[in-house]
Design an enzyme around this catalytic site. Sequence first.
Site, PDB file in Angstrom:
ATOM      1  N   GLU A 113       0.844  -1.193   0.118  1.00  0.00           N
ATOM      2  CA  GLU A 113       0.049  -0.097   0.009  1.00  0.00           C
ATOM      3  C   GLU A 113       0.980   1.295  -0.033  1.00  0.00           C
ATOM      4  OE1 GLU A 113      -2.333   0.926   3.493  1.00  0.00           O
ATOM      5  OE2 GLU A 113      -3.562   2.298   2.561  1.00  0.00           O
ATOM      6  N   ARG A 142       5.626 -12.495   9.489  1.00  0.00           N
ATOM      7  CA  ARG A 142       6.307 -11.342   9.116  1.00  0.00           C
ATOM      8  C   ARG A 142       7.456 -11.378   9.980  1.00  0.00           C
ATOM      9  NH1 ARG A 142       2.064  -7.234   9.920  1.00  0.00           N
ATOM     10  NH2 ARG A 142       3.280  -5.938   9.061  1.00  0.00           N
ATOM     11  N   LYS A 164       4.366   0.413  10.273  1.00  0.00           N
ATOM     12  CA  LYS A 164       4.434   1.745   9.361  1.00  0.00           C
ATOM     13  C   LYS A 164       4.016   2.820  10.153  1.00  0.00           C
ATOM     14  CE  LYS A 164       3.393  -0.003   4.927  1.00  0.00           C
ATOM     15  NZ  LYS A 164       2.702   0.209   3.647  1.00  0.00           N
TER      16      LYS A 164
END
Length: 557
Positions: A34, A258, A268
């Site tokens: 994104e 992850r 983020k």
Amino acid sequence: MQVERASNFIHEIIEDDIKANKHNGIVQTRFPPEPNGYLHIGHAKSICLNFGIAQKYSGKCNLRFDDTNPAKEETEYVDSIMEDVRWLGFNWDAVYYASDYFDQMYIWAEQLILQGDAFVDDSTGEEIRLSRGTLTEPGKESPYRNRTINENLELFRGMRSGTFPDSSKTLRAKIDMNSPNINMRDPIMYRILRANHHRTGDKWCIYPMYDWAHGESDSIEKVTHSICTLEFENHRPLYDWFLEKLGIFHPRQIEFARLNITYTLMSKRKLLELVNENYVTGWDDPRMPTICGYRRRGYTPESIRLFADRIGVAKRDNMIDVAQLENCVREDLNKSANRMMAVLNPLKVVIENYADNFTENLNGVNNPEDAAKGSRTIKFSKEIYIEQDDFMENPSKQFHRLAPGTEVRLRYAYIIKCEKVIKNEQGEVIELRCSYDIDTKSGTGTSPKKVKGTIHWVSAEFGKSSEVRLYDRLFTIEDPAGIKDGNWRDAINPHSLVVVSDAKIEPALSECVVGDRVQFERLGYFAVDKDSTADKIVFNRAVSLRDSWAKIEKKNK
RNA sequence: UGCCGAGUCGUCUAACGGUAGGACAGCGGCCUUUGGAGCCGUAUGCAGAGGUUCGAAUCCUCUCUCGGCAGCCA
């Protein structure tokens, strides 16, 4: 560098599929960021995985921007993401945007309405939240759930054409409010949102949600293996449901754990906060775990790929020791970086028996790991700087460097002996008077003399000044994200940056340009920072060398 | 408490019913004109309990622990 890819469970799935001739043996992956922030090392793991699979199995990998939320996404991020992927050494087969598919998604949404698989809901956000139920209680069906197909179609077209205010309606999939999987409780497909989209501008006032956009985008691109992180595991039934209802190409979603690294934050949102609240100077601050941060710090793409390879891919949660990453950086830079001499904390040394105004050209090997890198000339003179740490007035027995009356070799030069220690009024050592042994010149092989230590130095006459930025971990605890009571900000390391404003560097170093990486002998690997000016070159420490003396010192304490 | 998922050296990761191996970290040593690099050696691990089997990290059962999920975020 040739990175050997270890096998992992995803490779196994793919190999089984190829063997079974699924999709005619074609492998198509994608990296779907994104564009709402900069890429970090966690993304690098995913990039290496997805692009690595394409390489390994002669497939293709797209870059696809998952830009379904115009409120958060910006072109700045798109640009940085492309730069970072390229820098890591990967070439995408195509660049796509989820927003490219808005028209197709809209058509498919009408198809679901026509099939009776979606409906327009007038419930407010609050009402939807309340009726969703909880983890242990089922949800309640919306009062608008049983509208006719025609009514739904008309209302949905109204949503698209801007008839209704923001958030006043949603399009929902009609699945099962009793599902134990909350994602299946009539999930929202579209929301009304008047926001300027970075690519489609004001064309749309309805935007698809992730679940409704992702699998459909994968399908359009004929992605065979849609690889994502574990938190989407619960979404897979919905991913599959949409594709089945639509009857279109059905990619397989596969989830992996992850990346987490000790002393590092990987969200983020929190990284954005570090930037916005000025704990760091920007996304590319060398303390940031971002790709651009590591790049600026001096890490190589090879080292990051090597790291991704070493840590592997699996489904269990992990916390990788940051030393693992640093080791990869050292391993790569050891092979590629030229050795130079720089003194961070200078202590002046006058070699008393060396002739005034005399200089000699010494020969320094650029890289002992790579003879092709050649050698350079280093000028030697009567006054030099050595590292303050390389002198000890009252040394322990294990200290192999300079002390009153002891000898040490100056790298590429002579063996010197400390004759006199000069102190200031505070009793601090400010200068050393030494003598040199003319028969011990490096490379002559004529001296039978052996000394235990060799130290680096910079000529006072010929050396230049430089700014050196020493970076340390940004957080003081292993898992700052795991702080339960309190704020992760409290764990920020106040000493994560130490600036040495007047380091002495050998002349050859001042010729380096931004991005160059070198080893300062005995200190570490450094990279030229973009803040460098014609007057003063700035170096960032990428990583220190292994320091076995520091270990001895630590043990003795 | 519902659903999904995961538990192998300190940290990661392999093993696909047949000697639990590798990397990083640690420790000990060698070597060294970088206390770098390199080399050698070494300790530590199958969450637990049952079961199936000649043989189980692997298959089955139960238990325990950890993670994810209740955005009109992705």
